[in-house]
Enzyme design. Structure first.
Site, PDB file in Angstrom:
ATOM      1  N   LYS A   1       0.719  -1.110   0.260  1.00  0.00           N
ATOM      2  CA  LYS A   1      -0.114   0.022   0.114  1.00  0.00           C
ATOM      3  C   LYS A   1       0.638   1.288   0.095  1.00  0.00           C
ATOM      4  CE  LYS A   1      -3.785  -2.503   2.147  1.00  0.00           C
ATOM      5  NZ  LYS A   1      -4.574  -2.787   3.338  1.00  0.00           N
TER       6      LYS A   1
ATOM      7  N   GLN B   1      -4.973  -1.506   9.745  1.00  0.00           N
ATOM      8  CA  GLN B   1      -4.716  -2.901   9.206  1.00  0.00           C
ATOM      9  C   GLN B   1      -5.155  -4.086   9.895  1.00  0.00           C
ATOM     10  OE1 GLN B   1      -3.873  -3.432   6.021  1.00  0.00           O
ATOM     11  NE2 GLN B   1      -4.023  -5.397   6.155  1.00  0.00           N
TER      12      GLN B   1
ATOM     13  N   ASP C   1     -11.039   2.648   3.548  1.00  0.00           N
ATOM     14  CA  ASP C   1     -11.448   0.717   3.622  1.00  0.00           C
ATOM     15  C   ASP C   1     -12.775   0.529   3.412  1.00  0.00           C
ATOM     16  OD1 ASP C   1      -9.132  -1.030   3.742  1.00  0.00           O
ATOM     17  OD2 ASP C   1      -8.952  -0.548   6.089  1.00  0.00           O
TER      18      ASP C   1
HETATM   19  N1  GUN Z   1      -6.555  -7.150   6.050  1.00  0.00           N
HETATM   20  C1  GUN Z   1      -6.941  -7.879   5.142  1.00  0.00           C
HETATM   21  N2  GUN Z   1      -7.395  -7.122   3.965  1.00  0.00           N
HETATM   22  C2  GUN Z   1      -7.400  -5.905   4.430  1.00  0.00           C
HETATM   23  C3  GUN Z   1      -8.017  -4.597   4.020  1.00  0.00           C
HETATM   24  O1  GUN Z   1      -8.309  -4.483   2.767  1.00  0.00           O
HETATM   25  N3  GUN Z   1      -7.863  -3.447   5.022  1.00  0.00           N
HETATM   26  C4  GUN Z   1      -7.611  -3.743   6.122  1.00  0.00           C
HETATM   27  N4  GUN Z   1      -7.475  -2.465   6.825  1.00  0.00           N
HETATM   28  N5  GUN Z   1      -7.001  -4.537   6.746  1.00  0.00           N
HETATM   29  C5  GUN Z   1      -6.998  -5.834   6.026  1.00  0.00           C
END
Ligand code: GUN
Length: 292
Positions: free
Chosen positions: A52, A96, A119
């Protein structure tokens, strides 16, 4: 059979975003700023976060990583979230997942300002999504939708089976694909751990989406000839032939399923990169929504 090349498509999207950001910069306007909170040192989470942050750089975004030890209290984390909510320089942020067991995931999600929730996990955004109102749609479902759009895949009238009802993939995707929209207008079946006759149900699918996190769960005998198969799985499995000792495995037994498909997304290089590209799109949108 055609491969749905998420890696290439994501690269194109990020290049498009980078051009927009470059133009904004040349006009002296604000550039998007994404913050990410990472707790602990889970290998998978660190890989996702690194991807990211790298994508932020590729898009010309500013990014801030906030790392905390597993022992962080829920209260301290809620305070950090409040300060990100207040911080005018931050357009959007993510926490996350997964979180350590002593932290209530829903409490954390509810604390995020829905306008900064890139998200798309906040109930306000999920609710708006269900009503087809403007909102942030979570990155994996919107990445899959974008992959369908950019490959000109028509979904109207098709039978879609989604395996896995998670809040961040299966459930929102089942809503999006059943809406009166394009892509959408599918007849959707959401299968899960209690589903009976799963093989027979999967065999009816024109579009089969596997989002259960069980490596190679979907086998050739579950797939109809000519089906479109989307693999959301990304599980690390041991592989002594790899330098790091592991590889990413999808939910689909690719080698035997691919020959039966009209389209299939691979792992890696399918849905994963599209998820990150969607997060970048959401961050750009978060900044634009503020009228900056
Ligand atoms: N953990 C697995 N996929 C994601 C996601 O798309 N966003 C976040 N914040 N955590 C995750």
């Amino acid at each position: 059979m055609e491969i749905l090349n998420g890696k290439e498509t994501a690269k194109t999207i990020k290049e498009e975003i980078a051009l927009m950001v470059k133009k904004r910069k040349s006009e002296g306007k604000k550039i998007p700023h994404l913050a990410a909170i990472l707790i602990g040192s889970d290998g998978g989470s660190m890989t996702y976060i690194n991807n990211k942050l790298k994508s932020c750089e590729e898009c010309g975004f500013e990014s801030t990583l906030m790392r905390y030890d597993d022992s962080i209290s829920e209260e301290t984390l809620l305070n950090k979230i409040n300060s990100l909510n207040e911080d005018k320089s931050i357009d959007g942020f993510i926490v996350q997942l997964p979180l350590p067991p002593h932290i209530d995931e829903m409490k954390i999600t509810l604390a995020i300002d829905p306008m900064k929730d890139v998200d798309g996990f906040h109930p306000m955004n999920l609710g708006k999504m269900a009503l087809n109102l403007p909102c942030f749609i979570s990155a994996t479902p919107s990445g899959i939708i974008e992959l369908l759009i950019r490959n000109n895949i028509k979904t109207a009238g098709k039978k879609c089976v989604i395996i896995g009802r998670s809040n961040i993939v299966g459930m929102p995707l089942s809503i999006l694909l059943s809406q009166n929209a394009n892509p959408g207008n599918c007849t959707v079946t959401l299968a899960h751990s209690q589903t009976q006759n799963l093989k027979e149900i999967c065999l009816t699918a024109d579009i089969l989406i596997a989002a259960i996190g069980q490596p190679e769960f979907v086998t050739a005998e579950m797939v109809k000839d000519g089906a479109i198969v989307i693999d959301v799985g990304t599980t690390r499995i041991d592989d002594a032939s790899k330098v790091n000792g592991w590889r990413l495995a999808g939910d689909v037994k690719f080698d035997e399923v691919a020959p039966k498909c009209s389209y299939i997304s691979p792992v890696p290089g399918g849905v994963g990169p599209m998820t990150v590209a969607s997060l970048m799109m959401n961050t750009l949108k978060a900044m634009e929504l503020k009228g900056k």
